[in-house]
Design a protein around this motif. Structure first.
Motif, PDB file in Angstrom:
ATOM      1  N   GLN A 190      36.874  32.326  43.109  1.00  0.00           N
ATOM      2  CA  GLN A 190      35.578  32.595  43.725  1.00  0.00           C
ATOM      3  C   GLN A 190      35.341  34.102  43.836  1.00  0.00           C
ATOM      4  OE1 GLN A 190      35.182  30.551  47.484  1.00  0.00           O
ATOM      5  NE2 GLN A 190      33.100  31.321  47.791  1.00  0.00           N
ATOM      6  N   ALA A 191      36.372  34.815  44.268  1.00  0.00           N
ATOM      7  CA  ALA A 191      36.221  36.268  44.452  1.00  0.00           C
ATOM      8  C   ALA A 191      36.031  36.987  43.120  1.00  0.00           C
ATOM      9  CB  ALA A 191      37.446  36.825  45.177  1.00  0.00           C
ATOM     10  N   CYS A 192      36.529  36.384  42.042  1.00  0.00           N
ATOM     11  CA  CYS A 192      36.509  37.045  40.737  1.00  0.00           C
ATOM     12  C   CYS A 192      35.576  36.342  39.762  1.00  0.00           C
ATOM     13  CB  CYS A 192      37.912  37.095  40.152  1.00  0.00           C
ATOM     14  SG  CYS A 192      39.085  37.919  41.233  1.00  0.00           S
ATOM     15  N   ALA A 193      34.592  35.632  40.293  1.00  0.00           N
ATOM     16  CA  ALA A 193      33.713  34.838  39.430  1.00  0.00           C
ATOM     17  C   ALA A 193      33.021  35.706  38.387  1.00  0.00           C
ATOM     18  CB  ALA A 193      32.690  34.089  40.280  1.00  0.00           C
ATOM     19  N   GLY A 194      32.721  36.943  38.725  1.00  0.00           N
ATOM     20  CA  GLY A 194      32.067  37.841  37.771  1.00  0.00           C
ATOM     21  C   GLY A 194      33.029  38.552  36.841  1.00  0.00           C
ATOM     22  N   GLY A 195      34.317  38.262  36.971  1.00  0.00           N
ATOM     23  CA  GLY A 195      35.318  38.905  36.117  1.00  0.00           C
ATOM     24  C   GLY A 195      35.924  40.134  36.788  1.00  0.00           C
ATOM     25  N   VAL A 196      37.193  40.363  36.477  1.00  0.00           N
ATOM     26  CA  VAL A 196      37.941  41.488  37.052  1.00  0.00           C
ATOM     27  C   VAL A 196      37.890  42.650  36.065  1.00  0.00           C
ATOM     28  CG1 VAL A 196      40.231  42.255  37.793  1.00  0.00           C
ATOM     29  CG2 VAL A 196      39.458  39.908  38.289  1.00  0.00           C
ATOM     30  N   ASN A 197      37.293  43.761  36.472  1.00  0.00           N
ATOM     31  CA  ASN A 197      37.210  44.911  35.577  1.00  0.00           C
ATOM     32  C   ASN A 197      38.475  45.763  35.600  1.00  0.00           C
ATOM     33  OD1 ASN A 197      34.212  44.612  37.004  1.00  0.00           O
ATOM     34  ND2 ASN A 197      34.213  44.663  34.768  1.00  0.00           N
ATOM     35  N   VAL A 198      39.052  45.887  36.797  1.00  0.00           N
ATOM     36  CA  VAL A 198      40.300  46.649  36.931  1.00  0.00           C
ATOM     37  C   VAL A 198      41.254  45.832  37.780  1.00  0.00           C
ATOM     38  CG1 VAL A 198      41.392  48.778  37.766  1.00  0.00           C
ATOM     39  CG2 VAL A 198      39.055  48.860  36.844  1.00  0.00           C
ATOM     40  N   TYR A 199      42.484  45.678  37.304  1.00  0.00           N
ATOM     41  CA  TYR A 199      43.514  45.038  38.103  1.00  0.00           C
ATOM     42  C   TYR A 199      44.649  46.029  38.291  1.00  0.00           C
ATOM     43  CZ  TYR A 199      47.271  41.895  39.533  1.00  0.00           C
ATOM     44  OH  TYR A 199      48.319  41.319  40.209  1.00  0.00           O
ATOM     45  N   PHE A 200      44.861  46.417  39.525  1.00  0.00           N
ATOM     46  CA  PHE A 200      45.921  47.362  39.868  1.00  0.00           C
ATOM     47  C   PHE A 200      47.070  46.529  40.399  1.00  0.00           C
ATOM     48  CE2 PHE A 200      48.275  50.391  42.326  1.00  0.00           C
ATOM     49  CZ  PHE A 200      48.051  51.623  41.748  1.00  0.00           C
ATOM     50  N   ASP A 201      48.120  46.390  39.602  1.00  0.00           N
ATOM     51  CA  ASP A 201      49.168  45.433  39.951  1.00  0.00           C
ATOM     52  C   ASP A 201      50.482  46.088  40.342  1.00  0.00           C
ATOM     53  OD1 ASP A 201      50.347  42.822  40.222  1.00  0.00           O
ATOM     54  OD2 ASP A 201      51.488  43.308  38.419  1.00  0.00           O
ATOM     55  N   ASN A 202      51.069  45.532  41.375  1.00  0.00           N
ATOM     56  CA  ASN A 202      52.380  45.969  41.830  1.00  0.00           C
ATOM     57  C   ASN A 202      53.397  44.845  41.797  1.00  0.00           C
ATOM     58  OD1 ASN A 202      52.770  48.723  42.795  1.00  0.00           O
ATOM     59  ND2 ASN A 202      50.902  48.334  43.959  1.00  0.00           N
ATOM     60  N   THR A 203      53.047  43.699  41.202  1.00  0.00           N
ATOM     61  CA  THR A 203      53.885  42.517  41.373  1.00  0.00           C
ATOM     62  C   THR A 203      54.566  42.018  40.090  1.00  0.00           C
ATOM     63  OG1 THR A 203      52.003  41.026  41.060  1.00  0.00           O
ATOM     64  CG2 THR A 203      52.483  41.748  43.308  1.00  0.00           C
TER      65      THR A 203
END
Lengths: 339, 339
Positions: free
Chosen positions: B212-225
């Motif tokens: 739901q939060a990303c319905a418009g698509g994720v442009n940047v994903y800053f990952d630490n996991t």
């Protein structure tokens, strides 16, 4: 005036994984006349691409899937045999997404290239001067950003895209390592495509050969596989390496989603990057790439192979054949003689 | 003049995975006087980083592993208490890689920052104005390249780096989605760090909330996991997305090499890229980042939390505690009061 028959290859059902011969059916109907502002193209050569697996898949992709009962989407090269467009007279040689069929009625916008006489055969504009060569040129140079002296590794190195990527890297002063399957393709990589090192991924000592060839680190990895070959190369990245994700030929299905060794730690420790691309996003790159490619081919610096099947009835099994690895060079289907 | 004792935390053995308390031992020896051209730093605050797991690992990494029997490598902040360098008088506040110990005798080149009085506490220069803030600033802005209106997703969003990355993204006009573990951290993301959306990855409906939060698509994903959270986010990338690989906190061991869903198809279909970095490669970025960060903190636009443990004896278990998720904000160990 006789109306010719238009034989077509239709998608009969949604394939699970690699499309097989019986996922298609052949039909024949009278060819349609072009309407106002349209032309009719007589296809002479049809193209066969590994990417076609994606084009018929309902899984998230970069294009709408070919509908069931629709003509199989395909690049093709031929000539205009009926024209209602003054700028495109009968006889003009063209390429475009004309589908697996004898005749395509299209608007001028659907024509990708009007092929001028550059002394090169028409079908070259479907392969080395078409999607394959432009893909290799864009992916290697724009995303791989090779520098003279870099070690550039290419998977499916004897294929239409891989062989071109390797030669472009060599022409930019790189040391090239080609990975291919079997002794014959490996020899082709060395002797015909000029890779500095060619490695057979089916060899029992593949990992040792790869480690030796990449002892100084891999600066650019141009990948078409996304499978165990790729996983092996990822272990040899140099600091600052660029991984170009061009294709996923090693993955036969996306359901369940394929698993593999995680790449994050390689990317972090090696300050490396990995990027995918779809060549259709970059039409502005096509003339740039073609200008280079024509020049290299004419100078004898870039060679390419074709694998030409005869007759439209070969089309349904032709994609599966690519995945069986039976072709050497760009796979094409010849369905008419040029006038 | 009494010679003070120098308590040190030594690496006692090579940890398998996350270093635990009993992988270290405490010793105490007389503090050494600085030689010609050297200074002695009295450490006041020691830093605790997730990256320390890598620093003690023998597995391929971006730095030589801490030797067995050596002082644990660490950033620290303190003051010069003995000086044979005219430009660095006694009392000068400094940060640097001084190790988990009371006193470090170093050359001036080992000093990372001479801390001027900017009205901010010394320990901030280990966290939000040190490795954490500079890492968030470089990774987000240089690799993530956010544009106003982008959706930016951050994992470990309540952590020292993640919370900073999220706030920097918000300050650049992005819509920010933070992922953290547990209700308390999730609320912190919303209320303290100002994420537009905060999602608890432990919630049973995490995938639905993320979709739901990303319905418009994720442009940047800053990952630490680099684990299941990352895998979930990869399924929501927008066309042209940038994935920043900052850390691999979800991977507790690299032997056997961790497996996960392959990323190649996402990168290809979404024309996305994924890049790792090591902040130590970019010293030229530090003053740029610090200037921004100081300005934002003073303006009240950027907040940070600290988790301060008291006493050097807390150090051995402090890394394991990070991986247990017990801290809120930058973990520090206070071992001396500033004069």
């Amino acid at each position: 005036m006789t109306t010719p028959r238009n034989r077509q290859v239709l998608l009969a059902r949604r394939p699970a994984g690699v499309p097989q011969a019986d996922d298609f059916e052949l039909t024949s109907t009278p060819a349609v006349e072009p309407g106002p502002g349209q032309v009719r193209v007589r296809n002479a050569y049809l193209s066969v691409e590994p990417a076609m697996r994606g084009w018929v898949s309902a899984v998230a992709n970069y294009s709408q899937p070919v509908p069931i009962g629709g003509v199989m989407r395909s690049f093709a090269a031929g000539w205009i045999d009926r024209s209602n467009v003054p700028d495109l007279p009968v006889g003009t040689r063209v390429t475009g997404s004309f589908g697996w069929q004898d005749y395509a009625v299209v608007e001028p916008a659907a024509i990708e290239q009007v092929v001028a006489d550059e002394g090169l055969p028409l079908q070259a504009y479907l392969g080395v001067l078409g999607i394959n060569g432009v893909t290799a040129h864009y992916g290697l140079l724009e995303l791989g950003r090779p520098r003279a002296g870099d070690t550039v590794v290419v998977s499916t190195a004897a294929g239409a895209v891989g062989s071109c990527a390797g030669q472009i890297a060599r022409l930019h002063g790189c040391r090239t390592v080609g990975i291919a399957g079997g002794e014959h393709k490996t020899r082709l990589c060395k002797d015909t495509f000029g890779f500095d090192v060619a490695i057979d991924y089916k060899a029992p000592d593949f990992n040792e050969q790869l480690a030796q060839a990449c002892a100084g680190g891999v600066n650019v990895y141009f990948d078409n596989t996304a499978g165990p070959i790729s996983d092996a190369v990822m272990g040899h990245l140099a600091i600052g390496a660029r991984v170009v994700v061009c294709g996923t030929a090693a993955l036969s299905s996306w359901s369940p989603w394929p698993q593999g060794p995680r790449v994050e730690r390689h990317l972090l420790v090696k300050r490396a990057s990995m990027a995918g691309f779809v060549i259709f996003d970059h039409p502005q790159h096509q003339p740039v790439a073609r200008r280079d490619l024509v020049q290299w081919i004419r100078a004898g610096d870039l060679v390419y192979l074709e694998d030409v099947l005869d007759g439209l009835e070969q089309a349904p099994d032709a994609i599966a054949g690519l995945y069986r690895g039976e072709n050497l060079g760009k796979r094409l289907i010849r369905i008419a003689e040029l006038p």
